[in-house]
Design a protein around this motif. Structure first.
Motif, mmCIF file in Angstrom:
data_model
loop_
_atom_site.group_PDB
_atom_site.id
_atom_site.type_symbol
_atom_site.label_atom_id
_atom_site.label_comp_id
_atom_site.label_asym_id
_atom_site.label_seq_id
_atom_site.Cartn_x
_atom_site.Cartn_y
_atom_site.Cartn_z
ATOM 1 N N PRO A 149 -0.757 15.144 11.114
ATOM 2 C CA PRO A 149 -0.241 14.212 12.133
ATOM 3 C C PRO A 149 -1.344 13.346 12.749
ATOM 4 N N ALA A 150 -2.484 13.958 13.063
ATOM 5 C CA ALA A 150 -3.581 13.191 13.674
ATOM 6 C C ALA A 150 -4.117 12.163 12.691
ATOM 7 N N LEU A 151 -4.248 12.585 11.424
ATOM 8 C CA LEU A 151 -4.738 11.679 10.402
ATOM 9 C C LEU A 151 -3.762 10.513 10.222
ATOM 10 N N SER A 152 -2.472 10.830 10.233
ATOM 11 C CA SER A 152 -1.459 9.788 10.081
ATOM 12 C C SER A 152 -1.585 8.755 11.193
ATOM 13 N N SER A 153 -1.720 9.217 12.439
ATOM 14 C CA SER A 153 -1.797 8.203 13.503
ATOM 15 C C SER A 153 -3.073 7.390 13.385
ATOM 16 N N GLN A 154 -4.150 8.006 12.876
ATOM 17 C CA GLN A 154 -5.376 7.230 12.703
ATOM 18 C C GLN A 154 -5.181 6.155 11.633
ATOM 19 N N ILE A 155 -4.445 6.493 10.575
ATOM 20 C CA ILE A 155 -4.189 5.501 9.522
ATOM 21 C C ILE A 155 -3.373 4.334 10.093
ATOM 22 N N VAL A 156 -2.400 4.663 10.949
ATOM 23 C CA VAL A 156 -1.613 3.597 11.578
ATOM 24 C C VAL A 156 -2.522 2.723 12.453
ATOM 25 N N ILE A 157 -3.421 3.370 13.185
ATOM 26 C CA ILE A 157 -4.350 2.618 14.041
ATOM 27 C C ILE A 157 -5.205 1.672 13.198
ATOM 28 N N VAL A 158 -5.661 2.170 12.048
ATOM 29 C CA VAL A 158 -6.488 1.331 11.177
ATOM 30 C C VAL A 158 -5.668 0.161 10.630
ATOM 31 N N MET A 159 -4.400 0.424 10.298
ATOM 32 C CA MET A 159 -3.546 -0.666 9.806
ATOM 33 C C MET A 159 -3.417 -1.750 10.882
ATOM 34 N N LEU A 160 -3.162 -1.319 12.121
ATOM 35 C CA LEU A 160 -3.020 -2.308 13.200
ATOM 36 C C LEU A 160 -4.348 -3.017 13.447
ATOM 37 N N GLY A 161 -5.436 -2.276 13.331
ATOM 38 C CA GLY A 161 -6.757 -2.864 13.541
ATOM 39 C C GLY A 161 -7.108 -3.884 12.477
ATOM 40 N N SER A 162 -6.450 -3.763 11.315
ATOM 41 C CA SER A 162 -6.781 -4.652 10.203
ATOM 42 C C SER A 162 -6.457 -6.110 10.536
ATOM 43 N N ALA A 163 -5.726 -6.337 11.626
ATOM 44 C CA ALA A 163 -5.453 -7.719 12.040
ATOM 45 C C ALA A 163 -6.751 -8.506 12.196
ATOM 46 N N ALA A 164 -7.837 -7.791 12.508
ATOM 47 C CA ALA A 164 -9.114 -8.470 12.737
ATOM 48 C C ALA A 164 -9.689 -9.087 11.462
ATOM 49 N N VAL A 165 -9.258 -8.627 10.271
ATOM 50 C CA VAL A 165 -9.867 -9.150 9.046
ATOM 51 C C VAL A 165 -9.536 -10.626 8.843
ATOM 52 N N SER A 166 -8.525 -11.114 9.574
ATOM 53 C CA SER A 166 -8.240 -12.547 9.504
ATOM 54 C C SER A 166 -9.459 -13.360 9.938
ATOM 55 N N GLN A 167 -10.330 -12.748 10.722
ATOM 56 C CA GLN A 167 -11.488 -13.459 11.251
ATOM 57 C C GLN A 167 -12.568 -13.712 10.206
ATOM 58 N N ILE A 168 -12.490 -13.011 9.058
ATOM 59 C CA ILE A 168 -13.397 -13.375 7.971
ATOM 60 C C ILE A 168 -12.592 -14.051 6.866
ATOM 61 N N ALA A 169 -11.421 -14.568 7.276
ATOM 62 C CA ALA A 169 -10.575 -15.334 6.369
ATOM 63 C C ALA A 169 -9.967 -14.517 5.232
ATOM 64 N N ALA A 170 -9.864 -13.201 5.438
ATOM 65 C CA ALA A 170 -9.049 -12.417 4.506
ATOM 66 C C ALA A 170 -7.597 -12.728 4.842
ATOM 67 N N GLU A 171 -6.803 -13.020 3.795
ATOM 68 C CA GLU A 171 -5.503 -13.637 4.062
ATOM 69 C C GLU A 171 -4.409 -12.616 4.343
ATOM 70 N N ASP A 172 -4.569 -11.882 5.412
ATOM 71 C CA ASP A 172 -3.590 -10.858 5.770
ATOM 72 C C ASP A 172 -2.483 -11.462 6.631
ATOM 73 N N LEU A 173 -1.669 -10.611 7.207
ATOM 74 C CA LEU A 173 -0.534 -11.075 7.995
ATOM 75 C C LEU A 173 -0.975 -11.937 9.187
ATOM 76 N N THR A 174 -2.046 -11.526 9.849
ATOM 77 C CA THR A 174 -2.517 -12.311 10.991
ATOM 78 C C THR A 174 -3.041 -13.673 10.540
ATOM 79 N N PHE A 175 -3.720 -13.661 9.404
ATOM 80 C CA PHE A 175 -4.201 -14.919 8.838
ATOM 81 C C PHE A 175 -3.023 -15.847 8.566
ATOM 82 N N ALA A 176 -1.963 -15.278 8.001
ATOM 83 C CA ALA A 176 -0.760 -16.066 7.725
ATOM 84 C C ALA A 176 -0.196 -16.650 9.017
ATOM 85 N N ALA A 177 -0.170 -15.828 10.058
ATOM 86 C CA ALA A 177 0.362 -16.305 11.335
ATOM 87 C C ALA A 177 -0.512 -17.431 11.888
#
Ligand SMILES: Nc1ncnc2c1ncn2[C@@H]1O[C@H](COP(=O)(O)OP(=O)(O)O)[C@@H](O)[C@H]1O
Ligand SMILES: [Mg+2]
Lengths: 223, 219, 242
Positions: A149-177
């Motif tokens: 359970p703890a590992l699962s929530s950490q994975i979710v946290i990392v997924m949400l944190g991945s929004a930051a990769v738009s800042q190096i122009a990786a074309e993720d969901l935030t980049f699309a937005a």
């Protein structure tokens, strides 16, 4: 406030969003699998690894856990090329997520390992299992089951944190937005929709990981 | 290659770090106040309050902080005002911190044994009296380590406010990099400064936790 | 006239009817032992009398006042009836003295000096005057339970409910707690206690209630109940425990 909300742009731009979602999911999948693996390896190194490796791993974990993901990302993408290590946006994003999850995963797995009764380890050894075998079957599997359970929530946290990769122009969901709002000038609506998609992804990911937990660790008497 | 000495870089970064610290403190304290209000609604007896807080927590913990910053920034903009970045940053971080702190504290209140409620009930105490004299004093004690631990997340969270244009440590890192073309050194230093801010907090959280566990074992 | 009147009390948890119509009248100064197998509903009965559980049918009245499930009536009831638990439930963040003072001060609004004097008297009564400033985790189980008794007594209840108050204690500590209870009984306190200490029940109690499957299966003075149990269930229960 006399602002008329307009979601008409969704008709034109949904393929952009879908592509962004795909990239976010890909990042999460790779980051999740490799990150957890790295976490397990580090937990092993800290518990049973060679003496010189333990402080190295400890330093890595402390360093990552006490700096922002965004800066880790910038350091990897902008900083490392100075050492001749050059990579694309997606590779950099992936690498940053793996390194980040690896550090948190290490601590989580370690907590699970420490909760393993000492006698278990000796029992494994007395049955003639090798150190690695004992670690794998007697220590790690029950530990993973315990901390899933703890590992699962950490994975979710990392997924949400991945929004930051738009800042190096990786074309993720935030980049699309970002892209869509720069075309439509409908910033609030765009980010609102993106936020809802993230929420749905987070809920789905949590459920998926719970299901995965059930298949990976079928109902052995829990705990 | 550039007219920036290492000291120039460090000085600029440290000056910007003041804003990181200020924003962290404001967010943490503001988040604590909002979080406390949410906590009372969450552990209170009204269904509606409980559902509201549950939803609130789900929304803020289930979406990226970056999106929350964007929504605060552009959402406030809908009211026709020109939104300064610090306002959106502070607002989003306060609401985000509140969600996490409320959850942490709820866990602490629920960790108090049922017997404490029953004993105080049997002595004639009402809900407020039980909370005030029996439950909260105990919950507060066990809440300290995880609360201190969460402050690290707040400091790290402020880095994202650079993206909506708040000039703090991360933003300064980008600005200085663009001026010096030394990303390795600059981002390395930025990371180091964050580490110096966060590590003492992480460490104290761990130490406090250990102390608490020792105290518990004495029972 | 009886002090505690329990009339046709029924209690359900979901579909599980735990109390199936209980009738007991307790006279002032009586000491009642409640015995029975685990799960027979003994704790639930005591918890209902103290208002920790709401009853589904029937009525409970204490000193002529009906037990109603609103805050005001509950508080009035709890001022009359104290309860001691198996797990002591002392407040771990307060000293023994503060444990005894707290409810006087916040519930009865007793001034601090008066509450402290009362706390010292009650701790004295249970033989722990010297532990006024000790925290619960510095006390043995037996001492903690005696503080809990002092804490309940400080509210000057007219009756005490005791739910297996010696069951969590090491055997050598049981007697010090029972001695305190015996003394209270001697002073005329009305007591209703769930216990597995059959000897104590025989020596101290005025009546014994045997509960079985949510009903009062047998009730009577200890000589009768212990010497000539009428029902096979009680015979078996006594045989098992003896
Ligand atoms: N809060 C509760 N919720 C559901 N069932 C309960 C609860 N408390 C007690 N019970 C059930 O009521 C029955 C009687 O319990 P209890 O009064 O504790 O028995 P005793 O004290 O005689 O051992 C048991 O079957 C128990 O499982
Ligand atoms: Mg019981």
């Amino acid at each position: 406030m006399n602002y008329a909300f307009d979601f008409g742009w969704l008709l034109d731009y949904w393929p952009v969003l879908v592509k962004g979602i795909a990239v976010t999911l890909e990042l999460t999948l790779v980051g999740g699998v490799l990150g957890v693996s790295l976490g397990v390896a580090c937990a092993w190194a800290r518990a049973l690894g060679p003496g010189w490796l333990r402080p190295v791993v400890a330093a890595y974990v402390e360093l990552i856990r006490n700096t922002p993901f965004l800066i880790q990302l910038f350091f990897i993408f902008f900083g490392l090329p100075a050492l001749g290590v050059r990579m694309g946006e997606l590779e950099a994003a992936n690498l940053a997520m793996v390194i980040n999850l690896g550090a948190y995963g290490c601590e989580i797995v370690r907590a699970g390992i420490q909760a393993t009764p000492k006698g278990q380890f000796e029992a494994g050894a007395s049955l003639g299992m090798s150190r690695i075998q004992t670690f794998w079957y007697v220590v790690l599997i029950p530990a993973l089951q315990r901390i899933w359970p703890a590992l699962s929530s950490q994975i979710v946290i990392v997924m949400l944190g991945s929004a930051a990769v738009s800042q190096i122009a990786a074309e993720d969901l935030t980049f699309a937005a970002n892209f869509i709002q720069s075309r439509t000038f409908r910033a609030f609506e765009t980010y609102f929709v993106a936020t809802l998609i993230y929420l749905a992804l987070a809920i789905a990911l949590r459920q998926g990981l719970r299901g995965l937990g059930w298949t990976l660790f079928p109902k052995r008497t829990a705990r | 290659m550039s007219e920036f000495t290492t000291w120039d870089i460090v000085r600029n970064l440290l000056l910007a770090a003041r804003w990181t610290i200020l924003l962290s403190i404001v967010s943490f304290i503001g988040g604590g106040l909002v979080g406390a209000a949410l906590l009372f609604a969450r552990i209170g007896k009204r269904r509606l309050g409980q559902i509201f807080v549950k939803t609130y927590v789900e929304l803020f913990q289930g979406t990226p902080l970056l999106m929350q910053l964007f929504l605060a920034f552009f959402g406030l903009g809908l009211f026709g005002i020109d939104v300064p970045a610090w306002l959106a940053a502070g607002l989003a971080l306060i609401l985000w911190s509140a969600a996490f702190l409320t959850e942490i504290w709820r866990g602490c209140v629920e960790a108090i044994a049922r017997g404490q409620w029953e004993a105080s009930s049997s002595l004639g105490m009402g809900y407020i009296q039980q909370m005030r004299h029996v439950i909260l004093p105990q919950a507060l004690r066990i809440a300290v380590p995880p609360t201190v631990g969460f402050s690290v997340q707040v400091v790290k969270g402020t880095a994202l406010t650079s993206i909506i244009g708040f000039v703090e440590l991360s933003k300064a890192g980008t600005v200085v990099t663009n001026a010096t073309f030394e990303p390795f050194k600059v981002y390395g230093l930025v990371a180091l400064i964050y580490f110096c801010l966060c590590w003492p907090l992480s460490k104290s959280s761990q130490i406090l936790e250990r102390k608490l566990n020792v105290a518990h074992r004495n029972h | 006239m009886s002090l505690i009147e329990i009339t046709e009390v029924k209690k359900r948890f979901g579909n599980n009817e735990v109390l199936k119509g209980i009738n007991i009248d307790v006279a002032p100064g009586e000491v009642i032992a409640v015995i029975g197998k685990s799960g027979s509903g003994k704790s639930t009965l005591l918890r209902c009398i103290n208002g920790l559980e709401t009853i589904d049918e029937g009525s409970i009245s204490v000193a002529g006042a009906q037990l109603l499930p609103d805050e005001l009536h509950l508080k009035a009831l709890r001022l009359k009836v104290g309860m001691i638990f198996q797990g002591f439930n002392l407040f771990p963040h307060l000293t023994a003295g503060r444990n005894v003072m707290l409810s006087q001060m916040v519930v009865k609004k007793t001034p601090k000096a008066e509450a402290e004097a009362m706390a010292r008297r009650q701790l004295e009564r249970v033989g722990l005057a010297h532990k006024f400033d000790a925290y619960p985790d510095q006390l043995s189980g037996g001492q903690q339970q005696r503080v809990a008794i002092a804490r309940a007594l400080a509210m000057q209840p007219i009756a005490l409910l005791c739910d297996e108050i010696t069951s969590a204690l090491d055997p050598e500590l049981v007697s010090e707690v029972l001695a305190v209870v015996k003394e209270l009984a001697g002073e005329g306190m009305t007591l209703m206690m769930v216990t597995h200490e059959m000897r104590f029940a025989r020596d101290v109690c005025s009546r014994v209630v045997f509960m079985h499957q949510g009903r009062v299966h047998e009730i009577g003075p200890p000589e009768e109940v212990f010497a000539s149990p009428k029902t096979p269930e009680l015979q078996q229960f006594l045989g098992v425990t003896h």
